[in-house]
Each structure stands twice: as C-alpha cells, then as structure tokens.
Design an enzyme around this catalytic site. Sequence first.
Site, PDB file in Angstrom:
ATOM      1  N   HIS A  32      -7.222   0.321   6.129  1.00 29.73           N
ATOM      2  CA  HIS A  32      -6.879  -1.087   6.330  1.00 29.73           C
ATOM      3  C   HIS A  32      -6.960  -1.489   7.805  1.00 29.73           C
ATOM      4  CE1 HIS A  32      -5.878  -2.260   2.275  1.00 29.73           C
ATOM      5  NE2 HIS A  32      -5.135  -1.177   2.117  1.00 29.73           N
TER       6      HIS A  32
ATOM      7  N   SER B 266       0.808  -1.215   0.000  1.00 28.53           N
ATOM      8  CA  SER B 266       0.000   0.000   0.000  1.00 28.53           C
ATOM      9  C   SER B 266       0.844   1.268   0.000  1.00 28.53           C
ATOM     10  CB  SER B 266      -0.926   0.012   1.234  1.00 28.53           C
ATOM     11  OG  SER B 266      -1.769  -1.111   1.241  1.00 28.53           O
TER      12      SER B 266
END
Length: 587
Positions: free
Chosen positions: A506, A367
């Site tokens: 997340h 990410s």
Amino acid sequence: MKNKSLAILMRARMASPTHPVHRQQLLHPDRPPLPPQVPIPICGFQGATCSGDADDDGSSTGARRVSLKDVKELMRASFSIPTDKTEPMDANLEEFSQAYLGLSQEGRRELLLGLARDYDVNRARVCELMRQYLSVELPHSIDSNAADVNQENRVLEDGGILAVFYRMERNLRDALKPMYAGFFERLNAHPGGLKLLTVLRADLLSQLAKENVPSLRALETYLKEKLITWLSPASLELHQITWDDSASLLEKIVAYEAVHPIRNLLDLKRRLSEGHRCFGYLHPAIPGEPLIFIEVALLKDVATSIQEVLWDSPPTPEFEATCALLYSISATQPGLSGINLGKFLIKRVIHLLRRDMPHISIFATLSPIPGYMHWLLPKFASQIKLSKLETEDMKHFSEKGSGSNFIEDLLLPEEKEMILSGYLKWLQSGTASEIEFDKSECMDTREHDSGKDVMEIMYKLLTSREWNKSDILSEALKPPLLRLCARYILKEKKRGKALDVVANFHLQNGSMIERLNWMADSSDKGIEQSGGIMVNYVYRLDRIDEYAQSYLNTGHIHASSSLHQYLEDMFFLAATLTDECDHGSNL
C-alpha cells in the site's frame, strides 16, 4: 437465487482437489477450516493429474503416463516449426501444454532446467559480435570522454560508419536474447498459452524457493519481464463482479478469496449486493477468470473492525456513504507473484467510484498485518534467552563493568506493571487455563528486576493463544502490542522498505498509514498473525503520486500523528528512565 446457488454449489463440489479449503468452507461453514493450500490449476493430459506419483523419469502416474522425454521432444519441435506454419504450431503447442500439465513436479523441474540451460543465450556468438564491435575504430575527431551523443553521431554519419554500428548493435541485441524468448512469444500468442506461462513461472518460483539455480533464476526473471509487458493495464478489462455473473466466475471468487474466506452463499451474496462492490481485472487470453479482484464496502466512516464490514446488517444506504473501504485484495495466479497488478486496480477502482459516486470522499483500507507476530515472537524469544545468559554471567559482567550490548528492553516500565498486574489477576480469577510457566518466578518480581520475568510472561501468553479470551489479559497486553505494532510498521524495514508485505504494497501505491485498530480481526487467523490488530491505510487523492515517489525513492513512510504518538511516548519514557538512572548514579 435458488438456481444460482445450486450451480455454485455443484461447481464447488466438482472443484479440483487442490481447493479443499475453499470447498469445505463453502459447503460446511460450521466445520473447522483445513490448512491453507495454494490454488493450482487442474491438470488433464490423457487422464493424468498433477498429484500423481512421480516415476524415476519424472513422468506422472495416472490413467495413462506422460513421458518426460516426449514432453521435451514436443518443446524442441516448437523451436523448429516455422512461424508461418500456424496450424502445425498451434497443434504442437496445445499438445505441449497438456503434456506439461501432466508432468509430476520433478518432471517439470527437469524440463525447466533443460529449457533454461539448452535454450539460453549463445554466448560464443555474443563474444564474437563484441569482438567485431570493438574492432571498429572511431574517427580521431571523436573525443571518447565527450558526452555529446548528437555531435558524435553526426561525425560517424559523415564518415559512413554510423550504419555499420547500427547493424552491429542490432545483431548484438538479437544475440543477447535467449533462445527461449521465441518459445515464450509463441506460447503467449497461442490460445491458453498465457495461462500456461503463469503456471510455468509458478513452478519456477517454487523450485527457486528450494534451490537457487542461476539458470532457473535467469529464466524466471526473463519470463517475469515478459509477463509485465503482456499484462499492461491497457490489455486488462476492469469488470464489476455481481451476483448476475456466471456461476463459474462466482465459484472462482469463493475459491480465490485469500484475505477473508467466504463462509457460505449468503456471505457471497452479501459481498456483492447493496453497499458493497467487487471489481476484478480480466484478460481476454484467460476468459472468465479474474487475475486479481478487490472487495469494497461503502460506509459512513472508516471501519475499525472487519466484523462490522462483513456482518453489517442492514448495510449503509449508499446515498449516505462517504467512505469506500477497500477491505480485501486477492490475486488468483501464483505465477503472477511480484507483478503489481493491484496498484493499477486500486487506481482504476478509485477513479470509477469517484465518477459514479461523487459523494464518496474517503478512500481507505482495513488491512491485515500478516508479519507482525512472525517478527515479534522471535524477538521476545531471543531477548528472553539473552536475559537468562546475562543473569547466569552477572558476576562476569559486573567485573568488566558492562552488560550485553544486544539486550533490548522491549517493554516500558508502565507496561510491565500493567502486564504483571493483569497476569496475577487472571491467575486469581479462576478462569486461567494451564500455561507452562513457573508461577513462583513471577510472584516476587517487585522485589527485583521484573523485566525478564514480565517479558517471559507476555511471550508465554502470546504463544498460548489464550490471552484474547480474557478481558483482563487483553486490556493488559493492549498498550505494548499497539506500540510495538506501530514500531513494526513504521521502523522495521528490509532493503529500505517496510518489512510487512501488505504495508509495503500500500505504501508503494501512494497511501499513508492512518490508524491501528485493536481487536479488529478476532478470528483465529487474525490473532495468530497480528494479535487481532488491523491497520487503516488512506489514499489521499491529491497526494498519491507524491507519497508513492517519496516512499520508493527514500523509503519515507507517511503516517498520521496518532501513529507517531506511539513512538514518541516510547522515546519519552525511555529518556525519562535514562535520566533517572543517570541521576541515581551521580548520587
């Protein structure tokens, strides 16, 4: 492939002018990218376009004009048409939808303000119903402080008053519902109405970013709540996107990919072929257009750079893969911002991959950290400014026996030495580009406090965007950038949650932070956003719910020991330095 490629290229050429970035990247990957723009739906009311100039009345100029007054009249009429008159209602809503899309931005603002203010809650009616409700006397046998609702209801039912309360409470609920609630319900039931509702909310969010109007805020909040209900996971279809899908769907994937732009058709086909998966959520009311989609790479281990994911050639044989790497999640509708469809999409995709590929045991992400440099650079700038003020007023501070309480030494002693040494080697290498910095300020730094100078050196290098092109500078800046990045992700928070939006996403979905990866994204965008650093979040299947609840309830972030080690090293060195200073003062 030839026919498919031609179709996608033709669609890319005919795409809306609001997608120039994606169209240029698809057709001309060798050219420098254009500045990013938010995708906006194509407008088409009698030849008018969203980009038309606004007249004073808020209408747009195009082939034919769209009158704001006429659009308001269409909206007003939709409130008066009986719900059982389906044909007139559908015709009215269709005309309103096309007319709204033909308005200028100022025209849309005026119409939304009218909707929010003229069709709000009837508060006079609410007050009257509340007076009636409060005028009903409870039986003396009911204790107002008692918590036993069941006992209270039995007493009221025996006295015949319970039915009165139920009726009055139902009337209150209906009165507290804004009048525009029915308008939204009708639009949602109309073909194409859900898409228009997302456009309405996108326009509301855009206006609220400029001005915080309470009535518009209430309208946006109510519409968001309704969209969450209408877009429940049960109403969404999980679709695996493949090269065999329609050219129009694949063109949307190219246009809406927001994390790692698709450079050309070969890149698109690679992401949809062996060793890769792409899944999207579709809604029957918006056919052929994913609301959100996720890209997955099947690997032998968790990747440490996006380059190895996007350009793996040949890809890992699927039977050898043990890791499903979620490397890109893109939402396509600005009007669904803040509605966490990604949470459900990730869970569905993990469940599907586990079912179809039981040999996959690791589910992780690679990410970006989009807010890191946005946080770090202003922090450096403010500390440099404070340090200069302290130097100028050193005499004043020494007389008072104290310094500024706001000054924070962002760099550790060992890091300062590495940065200074690397910077001087770089200057002497003959490859240094010109950076506006007085070299004389840093040449004698070992003779006095070098903290201020080294901090300014690092700030100048980071803002120049030249440092990553030098191995010497990159190696010198690696330790402080990784350590400060760990601090940013683990410690910097807003309202008790992670400051970084991707981290917050997340973590609230139940992941843990596993590893920081140096130079994982060496693109210009990656360097600008996070100094090239990317992070792996890992979804441990047996702990997802536990981690999500812990984070949502207390803000606690679960991370690996390697992440915490960055902070432990910082605290150890800081404590050592403090002890040395205390010992020196005692001497």
